[in-house]
Design a protein around this motif. Sequence first.
Motif, PDB file in Angstrom:
ATOM      1  N   PHE A 247       0.852  -1.199   0.000  1.00  0.00           N
ATOM      2  CA  PHE A 247       0.000   0.000   0.000  1.00  0.00           C
ATOM      3  C   PHE A 247       0.888   1.250   0.000  1.00  0.00           C
ATOM      4  O   PHE A 247       1.054   1.900   1.041  1.00  0.00           O
ATOM      5  N   PRO A 248       1.486   1.575  -1.150  1.00  0.00           N
ATOM      6  CA  PRO A 248       2.445   2.690  -1.216  1.00  0.00           C
ATOM      7  C   PRO A 248       1.868   4.042  -0.818  1.00  0.00           C
ATOM      8  O   PRO A 248       2.617   4.945  -0.447  1.00  0.00           O
ATOM      9  N   ASP A 249       0.532   4.193  -0.881  1.00  0.00           N
ATOM     10  CA  ASP A 249      -0.062   5.472  -0.476  1.00  0.00           C
ATOM     11  C   ASP A 249       0.112   5.737   1.020  1.00  0.00           C
ATOM     12  O   ASP A 249      -0.091   6.867   1.483  1.00  0.00           O
ATOM     13  N   GLN A 250       0.519   4.693   1.774  1.00  0.00           N
ATOM     14  CA  GLN A 250       0.699   4.847   3.211  1.00  0.00           C
ATOM     15  C   GLN A 250       2.116   5.259   3.604  1.00  0.00           C
ATOM     16  O   GLN A 250       2.380   5.526   4.786  1.00  0.00           O
ATOM     17  N   SER A 251       3.016   5.320   2.644  1.00  0.00           N
ATOM     18  CA  SER A 251       4.415   5.645   2.966  1.00  0.00           C
ATOM     19  C   SER A 251       4.548   7.024   3.607  1.00  0.00           C
ATOM     20  O   SER A 251       5.428   7.253   4.442  1.00  0.00           O
ATOM     21  N   GLY A 252       3.668   7.949   3.252  1.00  0.00           N
ATOM     22  CA  GLY A 252       3.716   9.294   3.811  1.00  0.00           C
ATOM     23  C   GLY A 252       3.224   9.372   5.239  1.00  0.00           C
ATOM     24  O   GLY A 252       3.342  10.428   5.884  1.00  0.00           O
ATOM     25  N   ASN A 253       2.661   8.268   5.744  1.00  0.00           N
ATOM     26  CA  ASN A 253       2.137   8.249   7.109  1.00  0.00           C
ATOM     27  C   ASN A 253       3.128   7.681   8.121  1.00  0.00           C
ATOM     28  O   ASN A 253       2.772   7.416   9.271  1.00  0.00           O
ATOM     29  N   ILE A 254       4.368   7.472   7.668  1.00  0.00           N
ATOM     30  CA  ILE A 254       5.405   6.994   8.581  1.00  0.00           C
ATOM     31  C   ILE A 254       6.241   8.193   9.028  1.00  0.00           C
ATOM     32  O   ILE A 254       6.885   8.844   8.196  1.00  0.00           O
ATOM     33  N   PRO A 255       6.241   8.521  10.321  1.00  0.00           N
ATOM     34  CA  PRO A 255       7.012   9.666  10.815  1.00  0.00           C
ATOM     35  C   PRO A 255       8.511   9.525  10.510  1.00  0.00           C
ATOM     36  O   PRO A 255       9.023   8.402  10.408  1.00  0.00           O
ATOM     37  N   SER A 256       9.192  10.641  10.377  1.00  0.00           N
ATOM     38  CA  SER A 256      10.607  10.637  10.012  1.00  0.00           C
ATOM     39  C   SER A 256      11.467   9.879  11.022  1.00  0.00           C
ATOM     40  O   SER A 256      12.425   9.196  10.641  1.00  0.00           O
ATOM     41  N   GLU A 257      11.117   9.976  12.317  1.00  0.00           N
ATOM     42  CA  GLU A 257      11.919   9.267  13.320  1.00  0.00           C
ATOM     43  C   GLU A 257      11.749   7.753  13.209  1.00  0.00           C
ATOM     44  O   GLU A 257      12.683   6.987  13.491  1.00  0.00           O
ATOM     45  N   ILE A 258      10.566   7.306  12.749  1.00  0.00           N
ATOM     46  CA  ILE A 258      10.349   5.870  12.542  1.00  0.00           C
ATOM     47  C   ILE A 258      11.106   5.411  11.293  1.00  0.00           C
ATOM     48  O   ILE A 258      11.677   4.312  11.268  1.00  0.00           O
ATOM     49  N   ILE A 259      11.139   6.240  10.266  1.00  0.00           N
ATOM     50  CA  ILE A 259      11.922   5.920   9.064  1.00  0.00           C
ATOM     51  C   ILE A 259      13.386   5.723   9.432  1.00  0.00           C
ATOM     52  O   ILE A 259      14.047   4.790   8.964  1.00  0.00           O
ATOM     53  N   LYS A 260      13.898   6.604  10.304  1.00  0.00           N
ATOM     54  CA  LYS A 260      15.296   6.487  10.754  1.00  0.00           C
ATOM     55  C   LYS A 260      15.504   5.199  11.538  1.00  0.00           C
ATOM     56  O   LYS A 260      16.512   4.490  11.354  1.00  0.00           O
ATOM     57  N   THR A 261      14.547   4.858  12.399  1.00  0.00           N
ATOM     58  CA  THR A 261      14.642   3.614  13.162  1.00  0.00           C
ATOM     59  C   THR A 261      14.651   2.402  12.230  1.00  0.00           C
ATOM     60  O   THR A 261      15.433   1.463  12.421  1.00  0.00           O
ATOM     61  N   ILE A 262      13.790   2.433  11.210  1.00  0.00           N
ATOM     62  CA  ILE A 262      13.747   1.336  10.233  1.00  0.00           C
ATOM     63  C   ILE A 262      15.083   1.203   9.518  1.00  0.00           C
ATOM     64  O   ILE A 262      15.620   0.099   9.354  1.00  0.00           O
ATOM     65  N   GLU A 263      15.647   2.312   9.086  1.00  0.00           N
ATOM     66  CA  GLU A 263      16.930   2.294   8.382  1.00  0.00           C
ATOM     67  C   GLU A 263      18.046   1.746   9.285  1.00  0.00           C
ATOM     68  O   GLU A 263      18.896   0.969   8.832  1.00  0.00           O
ATOM     69  N   ASP A 264      18.032   2.156  10.555  1.00  0.00           N
ATOM     70  CA  ASP A 264      19.046   1.668  11.497  1.00  0.00           C
ATOM     71  C   ASP A 264      18.953   0.159  11.674  1.00  0.00           C
ATOM     72  O   ASP A 264      19.963  -0.548  11.669  1.00  0.00           O
ATOM     73  N   TRP A 265      17.710  -0.340  11.824  1.00  0.00           N
ATOM     74  CA  TRP A 265      17.549  -1.771  12.042  1.00  0.00           C
ATOM     75  C   TRP A 265      17.767  -2.590  10.770  1.00  0.00           C
ATOM     76  O   TRP A 265      18.189  -3.742  10.827  1.00  0.00           O
ATOM     77  N   GLU A 266      17.490  -2.010   9.625  1.00  0.00           N
ATOM     78  CA  GLU A 266      17.840  -2.685   8.368  1.00  0.00           C
ATOM     79  C   GLU A 266      19.341  -2.940   8.328  1.00  0.00           C
ATOM     80  O   GLU A 266      19.786  -4.026   7.935  1.00  0.00           O
ATOM     81  N   TYR A 267      20.096  -1.938   8.724  1.00  0.00           N
ATOM     82  CA  TYR A 267      21.558  -2.078   8.725  1.00  0.00           C
ATOM     83  C   TYR A 267      22.009  -3.158   9.707  1.00  0.00           C
ATOM     84  O   TYR A 267      22.832  -4.017   9.377  1.00  0.00           O
ATOM     85  N   ILE A 268      21.448  -3.124  10.915  1.00  0.00           N
ATOM     86  CA  ILE A 268      21.815  -4.112  11.937  1.00  0.00           C
ATOM     87  C   ILE A 268      21.509  -5.528  11.455  1.00  0.00           C
ATOM     88  O   ILE A 268      22.355  -6.427  11.524  1.00  0.00           O
ATOM     89  N   MET A 269      20.321  -5.732  10.942  1.00  0.00           N
ATOM     90  CA  MET A 269      19.881  -7.080  10.569  1.00  0.00           C
ATOM     91  C   MET A 269      20.581  -7.587   9.320  1.00  0.00           C
ATOM     92  O   MET A 269      20.686  -8.795   9.097  1.00  0.00           O
ATOM     93  N   ARG A 270      21.081  -6.668   8.515  1.00  0.00           N
ATOM     94  CA  ARG A 270      21.797  -7.054   7.300  1.00  0.00           C
ATOM     95  C   ARG A 270      23.276  -7.324   7.571  1.00  0.00           C
ATOM     96  O   ARG A 270      23.883  -8.205   6.959  1.00  0.00           O
TER      97      ARG A 270
END
Length: 285
Positions: A247-270
Amino acid sequence: MMDGKYLQGIRTLESLCKTASKLSIATSGREVSTWREAYGSHIFGKICLTGIAILKLLPQSVFYFAPKGLEVWDISSVCILTRSLIDTYNVFHYLIIQKVENEELEFRFVLWNLHSETERLKMLELSKSKSEKLEKIKQYVESLKEKLGDNKFYQKLDLKEQKKCCTGEKGIYLKNTDISRNAGINPDYYKSTYKYLSQYVHTYPFSISQIIPFKADDTESQKLFKPIIGYCTGYLCVSTRDFVNIFPDQSGNIPSEIIKTIEDWEYIMRNIFSDPTGAAPTSNV
């Protein structure tokens, strides 16, 4: 005294779970054009509910629930639910997210349904059910076997693999390590995390050895929860990342701090392994 890193982990997990739940609610009931969107919405909802259930067991969480005057530190149940969350994510990515050719996509869906209905049939037969639906389920299982046999992707498999599939023995074709790799998760991160959590699921001696000395007012004991909270946070992160692909229309509903958290954990898990003894990943996230 409450451990500061424990509290920090709780706040992060709360924010992530609230964001994921809002995304799930925002897409609930909408018309969909494919079975992947429909199934994906339900599976993601299960992930969100599991995250909330975990938070209900974590003292100091806004979701925390316990009998009045009793603070419960239930590390065993938290580990069990976290492993369930990981299992659900693997299904989510395998069945809904990974891009494959149409023939393989149909194969995965038919195989999934065949396994489901075969297990349903086994349970009814074991319970000596007299349900009128029993014969219909048997007929449906046979129709799924025929459909699987006609699938071109299935026909390319070796005979041993075909046999496992057509009997309904397995519902997922890939190994979990392969699913992890496809999701951008280091297979060793998945294996070490899953192995640690499984100690509590099966009540292995290691899990008891950690429960025995646990004291709620001991910050060292509380630190045992930090890696578990991290495992839950990481898999909620990749689940949220993947959900907006449906549901790409929902991408704008993710706060910037959550986007940063996702990016951090992507790095950790990878890139970073979990310690199979249960220590936290090598990161300050």
